[in-house]
Write an enzyme that holds these catalytic residues in place. Structure first.
Site, PDB file in Angstrom:
ATOM      1  N   GLY A  66       0.724  -1.275  -0.121  1.00  0.00           N
ATOM      2  CA  GLY A  66       0.095  -0.108  -0.044  1.00  0.00           C
ATOM      3  C   GLY A  66       0.860   1.254  -0.097  1.00  0.00           C
ATOM      4  N   GLY A  67       1.945   1.216  -0.718  1.00  0.00           N
ATOM      5  CA  GLY A  67       2.791   2.317  -0.737  1.00  0.00           C
ATOM      6  C   GLY A  67       2.582   3.412  -1.668  1.00  0.00           C
ATOM      7  CD  GLN A  68       5.042   7.693  -2.907  1.00  0.00           C
ATOM      8  OE1 GLN A  68       4.007   7.783  -2.506  1.00  0.00           O
ATOM      9  NE2 GLN A  68       5.989   8.516  -3.261  1.00  0.00           N
TER      10      GLN A  68
ATOM     11  CG  ASP B 223       1.867  -2.173   3.445  1.00  0.00           C
ATOM     12  OD1 ASP B 223       2.186  -1.467   2.206  1.00  0.00           O
ATOM     13  OD2 ASP B 223       2.758  -2.109   4.254  1.00  0.00           O
TER      14      ASP B 223
ATOM     15  NE  ARG C 155      15.473   1.361 -10.351  1.00  0.00           N
ATOM     16  CZ  ARG C 155      16.034   2.175 -11.167  1.00  0.00           C
ATOM     17  NH1 ARG C 155      17.250   2.052 -11.796  1.00  0.00           N
ATOM     18  NH2 ARG C 155      15.168   2.474 -12.271  1.00  0.00           N
TER      19      ARG C 155
ATOM     20  CG  ASN D 103      12.149  -5.859  -3.148  1.00  0.00           C
ATOM     21  OD1 ASN D 103      12.190  -5.144  -1.971  1.00  0.00           O
ATOM     22  ND2 ASN D 103      12.278  -4.824  -4.240  1.00  0.00           N
TER      23      ASN D 103
ATOM     24  CB  ILE E  79       4.331  -3.560 -10.094  1.00  0.00           C
ATOM     25  CG1 ILE E  79       3.054  -3.750 -10.600  1.00  0.00           C
ATOM     26  CG2 ILE E  79       5.030  -2.368 -10.445  1.00  0.00           C
ATOM     27  CD1 ILE E  79       2.269  -2.306 -10.289  1.00  0.00           C
TER      28      ILE E  79
ATOM     29  CG  ASN F   2      11.972  -3.040 -10.272  1.00  0.00           C
ATOM     30  OD1 ASN F   2      11.381  -4.077 -11.349  1.00  0.00           O
ATOM     31  ND2 ASN F   2      11.382  -1.817 -10.183  1.00  0.00           N
TER      32      ASN F   2
ATOM     33  CG  HIS G 134      11.504  -3.429 -15.875  1.00  0.00           C
ATOM     34  ND1 HIS G 134      11.248  -2.437 -16.575  1.00  0.00           N
ATOM     35  CD2 HIS G 134      11.138  -2.919 -14.275  1.00  0.00           C
ATOM     36  CE1 HIS G 134      10.892  -1.398 -15.895  1.00  0.00           C
ATOM     37  NE2 HIS G 134      10.857  -1.495 -14.660  1.00  0.00           N
TER      38      HIS G 134
HETATM   39  P1  A3D Z   1       6.742   1.823  -1.532  1.00  0.00           P
HETATM   40  O1  A3D Z   1       6.285   3.187  -1.632  1.00  0.00           O
HETATM   41  O2  A3D Z   1       8.038   1.707  -0.541  1.00  0.00           O
HETATM   42  O3  A3D Z   1       5.790   0.733  -1.270  1.00  0.00           O
HETATM   43  C1  A3D Z   1       6.060  -0.428  -1.132  1.00  0.00           C
HETATM   44  C2  A3D Z   1       5.147  -1.022   0.083  1.00  0.00           C
HETATM   45  O4  A3D Z   1       5.297  -2.248   0.271  1.00  0.00           O
HETATM   46  C3  A3D Z   1       5.260  -0.264   1.624  1.00  0.00           C
HETATM   47  O5  A3D Z   1       4.065   0.379   1.894  1.00  0.00           O
HETATM   48  C4  A3D Z   1       5.768  -1.361   2.209  1.00  0.00           C
HETATM   49  O6  A3D Z   1       5.101  -1.441   3.752  1.00  0.00           O
HETATM   50  C5  A3D Z   1       4.958  -2.729   1.636  1.00  0.00           C
HETATM   51  N1  A3D Z   1       5.711  -4.021   2.185  1.00  0.00           N
HETATM   52  C6  A3D Z   1       7.051  -4.355   2.475  1.00  0.00           C
HETATM   53  N2  A3D Z   1       7.029  -5.419   2.861  1.00  0.00           N
HETATM   54  C7  A3D Z   1       5.750  -5.960   2.729  1.00  0.00           C
HETATM   55  C8  A3D Z   1       5.381  -7.166   2.942  1.00  0.00           C
HETATM   56  N3  A3D Z   1       5.770  -8.508   3.296  1.00  0.00           N
HETATM   57  N4  A3D Z   1       3.953  -7.593   2.411  1.00  0.00           N
HETATM   58  C9  A3D Z   1       3.163  -6.601   2.032  1.00  0.00           C
HETATM   59  N5  A3D Z   1       3.563  -5.315   1.770  1.00  0.00           N
HETATM   60  C10 A3D Z   1       5.086  -4.902   2.202  1.00  0.00           C
HETATM   61  O7  A3D Z   1       7.275   1.418  -3.250  1.00  0.00           O
HETATM   62  P2  A3D Z   1       6.642   1.871  -4.492  1.00  0.00           P
HETATM   63  O8  A3D Z   1       5.188   1.732  -4.276  1.00  0.00           O
HETATM   64  O9  A3D Z   1       6.990   2.982  -5.097  1.00  0.00           O
HETATM   65  O10 A3D Z   1       7.053   0.622  -5.282  1.00  0.00           O
HETATM   66  C11 A3D Z   1       6.952  -0.651  -5.036  1.00  0.00           C
HETATM   67  C12 A3D Z   1       7.620  -1.651  -6.000  1.00  0.00           C
HETATM   68  O11 A3D Z   1       7.497  -1.383  -7.449  1.00  0.00           O
HETATM   69  C13 A3D Z   1       9.219  -1.329  -5.683  1.00  0.00           C
HETATM   70  O12 A3D Z   1       9.908  -2.763  -5.671  1.00  0.00           O
HETATM   71  C14 A3D Z   1       9.768  -0.619  -7.059  1.00  0.00           C
HETATM   72  O13 A3D Z   1      11.108  -0.911  -7.322  1.00  0.00           O
HETATM   73  C15 A3D Z   1       8.955  -1.294  -8.065  1.00  0.00           C
HETATM   74  N6  A3D Z   1       8.536  -0.529  -9.233  1.00  0.00           N
HETATM   75  C16 A3D Z   1       8.520  -1.334 -10.256  1.00  0.00           C
HETATM   76  C17 A3D Z   1       8.264  -0.665 -11.535  1.00  0.00           C
HETATM   77  C18 A3D Z   1       8.093  -1.437 -12.958  1.00  0.00           C
HETATM   78  O14 A3D Z   1       7.630  -0.886 -13.985  1.00  0.00           O
HETATM   79  C19 A3D Z   1       8.330  -2.741 -12.856  1.00  0.00           C
HETATM   80  C20 A3D Z   1       8.231   0.656 -11.817  1.00  0.00           C
HETATM   81  C21 A3D Z   1       8.397   1.338 -10.217  1.00  0.00           C
HETATM   82  C22 A3D Z   1       8.605   0.836  -9.276  1.00  0.00           C
END
Ligand code: A3D
Length: 321
Positions: free
Chosen positions: A11-13, A34, A83, A96, A119, A121, A176
């Site tokens: 439930g992050g960004q 989350d 990242r 991850n 999604i 990484n 990717h």
């Molecule tokens: P972020 O805002 O940090 O959200 C990630 C969430 O995951 C946080 O709220 C954490 O609390 C939660 N989390 C951590 N551990 C667990 C768990 N065990 N079970 C459930 N939730 C958990 O990150 P984001 O939302 O910006 O990005 C999420 C992921 O997407 C990252 O790995 C990025 O690298 C990836 N990402 C991928 C792309 C692609 O196009 C593939 C693009 C941008 C980001």
């Protein structure tokens, strides 16, 4: 027709934007999971409180319990760290992978019939790991990367040519990572090759190639460009939109052709790996893989990208996942 249900794990960004987009489109009821206490409940409450203003009516539930994802048609996974500036996607592997293992167990136990879009990484490895731990059929586990990478490439082309991005068709294949393969030869504006339009614009084939090479390079590094500007976290609006396009294709059985990280069983000469290629997405997940003829140069770039994926998966296996 019964409402569909989408579970968002993380439930992050990205997770937050996903929940809002699903609401705005009335695509499905939403469960946002989350491990952080109260945060997903706070986000879904906030989004629900906008529903009167935006005029949408779906149920939005934040939770810390996997039990609430039961009955989900689609699960979208963003759990995991993003990242920081200077990091590659592969630097996230160990952390991850641990997270993805626990997520796969939770989804397997509670939403065994769902189609899963990943999604987190490093994408190609996380998709591989989810499928391995869950044991879900390969066609029901799909990674989001190509839709976003293709959209980034299309955006740069539209800006360069001064035309609407809606009229650009361009695709990015491969893993990717920095080895991804934007398909220049097939990129077109309503059927007209982009290279032809660039050559007309500059009146010079060498200059047109130089401009295209720069767009290809920018596409490959586009995620890092955003990371560098944001300083904390990585892109989140565009990955969320990209996963929504995939979820819509699946829930609506649309048979859309979307570049997706899917399991290859001999297609493109690849056996037993998840790699980005054009896939037909419908109610059964990845229903078909479209094979595009590649010339020698494109094939070499694709093979190089596949090697990066196989090396990443081997690294993950060496780490015990
Ligand atoms: P972020 O805002 O940090 O959200 C990630 C969430 O995951 C946080 O709220 C954490 O609390 C939660 N989390 C951590 N551990 C667990 C768990 N065990 N079970 C459930 N939730 C958990 O990150 P984001 O939302 O910006 O990005 C999420 C992921 O997407 C990252 O790995 C990025 O690298 C990836 N990402 C991928 C792309 C692609 O196009 C593939 C693009 C941008 C980001």
């Amino acid at each position: 027709m019964a409402k569909k249900k989408i579970a968002l794990i993380g439930g992050g960004q990205i997770g937050g934007v996903l929940a809002q987009l699903i609401g705005l489109r009335e695509l499905a009821d939403v469960v946002l999971f989350d491990i952080v206490e109260d945060m997903p409940q706070g986000k879904t409450l906030d989004i629900a409180e906008a529903s009167r203003v935006d005029g949408f009516d779906v149920s939005l539930k934040g939770t810390n319990s996997y039990k609430d994802i039961a009955g989900s048609d689609v699960v979208i996974i963003t759990a995991g760290l993003p990242r920081k500036p200077g990091m590659s996607r592969d630097d996230l592997l160990t952390t991850n992978a641990k997270i993805m293992k626990s997520v796969a167990e939770g989804v397997k136990e509670n939403a065994p019939d769902a189609i899963v879009i990943i999604i987190s990484n490093p994408l190609d490895a996380m998709v591989t790991l989810f499928q391995k731990v869950s044991g879900f059929a390969h066609h029901k586990v799909i990674g989001q990367a190509g839709v976003l990478d293709s959209s980034r490439f299309s955006t740069f082309i539209a800006w360069e040519l001064g035309v609407s991005v809606k009229d650009i068709n361009a695709m990015v294949l491969g893993g990717h990572g920095d080895t991804m393969v934007p398909l220049v030869r097939y990129a077109n504006v309503n059927g007209v090759p982009v290279m032809e339009l660039l050559e007309r614009k500059y009146g010079d084939a060498a200059k047109a190639k130089e401009v295209m090479d720069a767009m290809v390079q920018r596409t490959k590094m586009a995620g890092g460009e955003v990371v560098k500007l944001l300083k904390t976290g990585s892109a989140f609006y565009s990955p969320a939109s990209s996963a929504i396009a995939m979820a819509e294709a699946i829930l609506g059985d649309q048979k859309r052709v979307l570049a997706s990280c899917v399991y290859l069983n001999g297609e493109y000469g690849v056996n037993g790996y998840y790699v980005g290629v054009p896939a037909v997405l419908g109610e059964n997940g990845c229903e078909k893989i479209l094979e595009v003829t590649l010339n020698d140069e494109e094939q070499a770039a694709f093979d190089n990208s596949v090697s990066a994926v196989t090396n990443l998966v081997a690294d993950m296996e060496r780490l015990g996942f």
